[in-house]
Design a protein around this motif. Structure first.
Motif, PDB file in Angstrom:
ATOM      1  N   ARG A 136      12.090  33.960  15.728  1.00 30.62           N
ATOM      2  CA  ARG A 136      10.803  33.495  16.414  1.00 30.62           C
ATOM      3  C   ARG A 136      10.548  35.571  16.324  1.00 30.62           C
ATOM      4  O   ARG A 136       9.184  35.490  16.101  1.00 30.62           O
ATOM      5  CB  ARG A 136      11.323  34.293  18.134  1.00 30.62           C
ATOM      6  N   THR A 137      10.891  36.429  16.028  1.00 25.84           N
ATOM      7  CA  THR A 137      10.257  37.796  15.815  1.00 25.84           C
ATOM      8  C   THR A 137      10.026  38.367  14.512  1.00 25.84           C
ATOM      9  O   THR A 137       9.154  38.848  13.998  1.00 25.84           O
ATOM     10  CB  THR A 137      11.425  39.090  16.247  1.00 25.84           C
ATOM     11  N   THR A 138      10.217  37.280  13.952  1.00 28.27           N
ATOM     12  CA  THR A 138       9.644  37.380  12.085  1.00 28.27           C
ATOM     13  C   THR A 138       8.723  36.977  12.320  1.00 28.27           C
ATOM     14  O   THR A 138       7.320  37.128  11.108  1.00 28.27           O
ATOM     15  CB  THR A 138      11.149  36.442  11.510  1.00 28.27           C
ATOM     16  N   LEU A 139       7.665  35.665  13.313  1.00 29.26           N
ATOM     17  CA  LEU A 139       6.590  35.435  12.845  1.00 29.26           C
ATOM     18  C   LEU A 139       5.497  36.545  13.420  1.00 29.26           C
ATOM     19  O   LEU A 139       5.760  37.149  14.011  1.00 29.26           O
ATOM     20  CB  LEU A 139       6.626  34.611  14.346  1.00 29.26           C
ATOM     21  N   ASP A 140       4.468  35.938  13.157  1.00 35.41           N
ATOM     22  CA  ASP A 140       3.653  36.497  13.624  1.00 35.41           C
ATOM     23  C   ASP A 140       3.557  36.942  15.125  1.00 35.41           C
ATOM     24  O   ASP A 140       3.522  35.405  15.566  1.00 35.41           O
ATOM     25  CB  ASP A 140       1.861  36.297  12.851  1.00 35.41           C
ATOM     26  N   ASN A 141       2.859  37.749  15.948  1.00 37.77           N
ATOM     27  CA  ASN A 141       2.933  37.548  16.885  1.00 37.77           C
ATOM     28  C   ASN A 141       1.685  36.603  18.059  1.00 37.77           C
ATOM     29  O   ASN A 141       1.984  35.929  18.500  1.00 37.77           O
ATOM     30  CB  ASN A 141       2.178  39.026  17.648  1.00 37.77           C
ATOM     31  N   SER A 142       0.920  36.125  17.230  1.00 40.75           N
ATOM     32  CA  SER A 142       0.316  35.233  17.438  1.00 40.75           C
ATOM     33  C   SER A 142       0.959  33.547  17.381  1.00 40.75           C
ATOM     34  O   SER A 142       0.198  32.784  17.540  1.00 40.75           O
ATOM     35  CB  SER A 142      -1.353  34.657  16.909  1.00 40.75           C
ATOM     36  N   GLN A 143       1.111  33.682  16.160  1.00 43.79           N
ATOM     37  CA  GLN A 143       3.320  32.558  16.516  1.00 43.79           C
ATOM     38  C   GLN A 143       3.681  32.185  17.516  1.00 43.79           C
ATOM     39  O   GLN A 143       4.115  31.195  17.354  1.00 43.79           O
ATOM     40  CB  GLN A 143       2.769  32.216  15.217  1.00 43.79           C
TER      41      GLN A 143
END
Length: 347
Positions: free
Chosen positions: A232-239
């Motif tokens: 989850r935290t590897t994703l961009d903040n918007s995703q």
């Protein structure tokens, strides 16, 4: 006929054992099947209509505890006509003996000659675990060869009302993806990171699916929570709002309901993979050093992806960063995305 099954201790094995219960109902139509297994199995066994009762096995996996086995066996006397022992260990055969069950069936293993009186010794003729389970549903003289052995597909009963009730528990968390079809990710694996598709590959796949309009359920036990959070935290903040880390937040029953709510699943070789197959979900199964020949997902909607050949490679930790196995690192998220979208297009 009353039949006692000494059940397995792992989620995937328990799912595959459902093929045996269906076979027993075909071979002995009036039989009643009870399964002695760890307490966590009850949510799965309750969804298998062939099983009459799920009996709690209080002895932990690997523990001997002969006194307790004798107590359990004695409590089961005069109740069963046949016992089928699925684990291969010697200790797993004690309870049917102590219960004085007349017919005690199982595969040869760990000097069980005295304990089992319907002993099968040609296990190698059945290369798949599910074949070995199903073969125990037949009389000794009437077992089909592996090529002719019919394998009933495991399945789990699901009530839509139960699915909705489980989702209500996470109403606030689910709000951002309410109008998005869900893809389930099962990033855990019982024997460590060597069986896991890397978290950064899951994250790349999640980003591609979110861009395509999907939401992501990350599903697993408490010990998978960290792996889920890495994704989850590897994703961009918007995703990140479209990727829900539910690892450790659900019990097994709720995890089944949420997998049932998904339109597709991507999983490592794990117990949840076998549950997704039993729920007949479009499934991408990512295999590394474990063997898809021995324990494949039992579904015609499952696609197995593996970058190496051969059988089981006994390894607990890979040599790459994070303990991942190189064969799983080599499985590109773009390939998984293409295979998954092709499955979803055929719905």
């Amino acid at each position: 006929m009353n039949i006692l099954i000494i059940g397995p201790s792992w989620v995937g094995d328990m799912m595959m054992s459902h093929s045996l219960y269906q076979t027993l109902k075909e071979q002995y139509p009036n039989c009643h099947i009870d399964v002695l297994a760890p307490n966590w199995c009850k949510p799965l066994l309750a969804r298998m209509p062939e099983v009459r009762n799920a009996l709690t096995m209080p002895i932990g996996h690997g523990a001997f505890n002969l006194t307790e086995r004798y107590r359990i066996g004695k409590s089961l006397r005069n109740q069963y006509d046949m016992a089928i022992v699925l684990p291969n260990s010697l200790k797993s055969a004690f309870i049917p003996l102590f219960a004085k069950i007349p017919l005690r069936r199982g595969w040869k293993g760990e000097s069980r000659y005295f304990f089992l009186n319907d002993l099968r010794n040609n296990k190698k003729d059945y290369p798949m675990m599910v074949q070995r389970y199903v073969a125990l549903g037949y009389e000794k003289a009437a077992i089909p060869t592996a090529e002719k052995l019919a394998i009933p597909t495991p399945y789990l009963q699901v009530e839509q009302s139960a699915v909705e009730k489980t989702k209500e528990k996470f109403t606030a968390l689910f709000a951002p993806i309410e109008n998005r079809p869900a893809i389930g990710f099962c990033p855990g694996a019982e024997f460590g990171p060597a069986k896991r598709w890397p978290h950064y590959h899951y994250a790349k796949l999640a980003a591609m699916l979110i861009e395509a309009g999907y939401g992501i359920y990350l599903l697993g036990s408490q010990k998978d929570q960290e792996a889920g959070e890495q994704i989850r935290t590897t994703l961009d903040n918007s995703q990140q709002v479209y990727c829900l880390n539910l690892c450790g937040k659900t019990n097994l029953n709720e995890a089944v309901d949420l997998i049932a709510d998904c339109v597709g699943v991507v999983s490592n070789d794990s117990g949840l993979m076998h549950i997704a197959a039993a729920l007949n979900k479009p499934l991408i199964a990512c295999y590394g050093p474990t063997s898809p020949q021995y324990t494949p997902p039992l579904s015609d909607k499952a696609v197995v992806l593996r970058t190496i050949e051969g059988g089981l490679i006994k390894i607990r930790k890979g040599e790459a960063d994070g303990g991942y196995h190189q064969s799983l690192i080599d499985l590109a998220p773009e390939k998984v995305f293409a295979k998954l979208t092709a499955l979803l297009e055929n719905l």
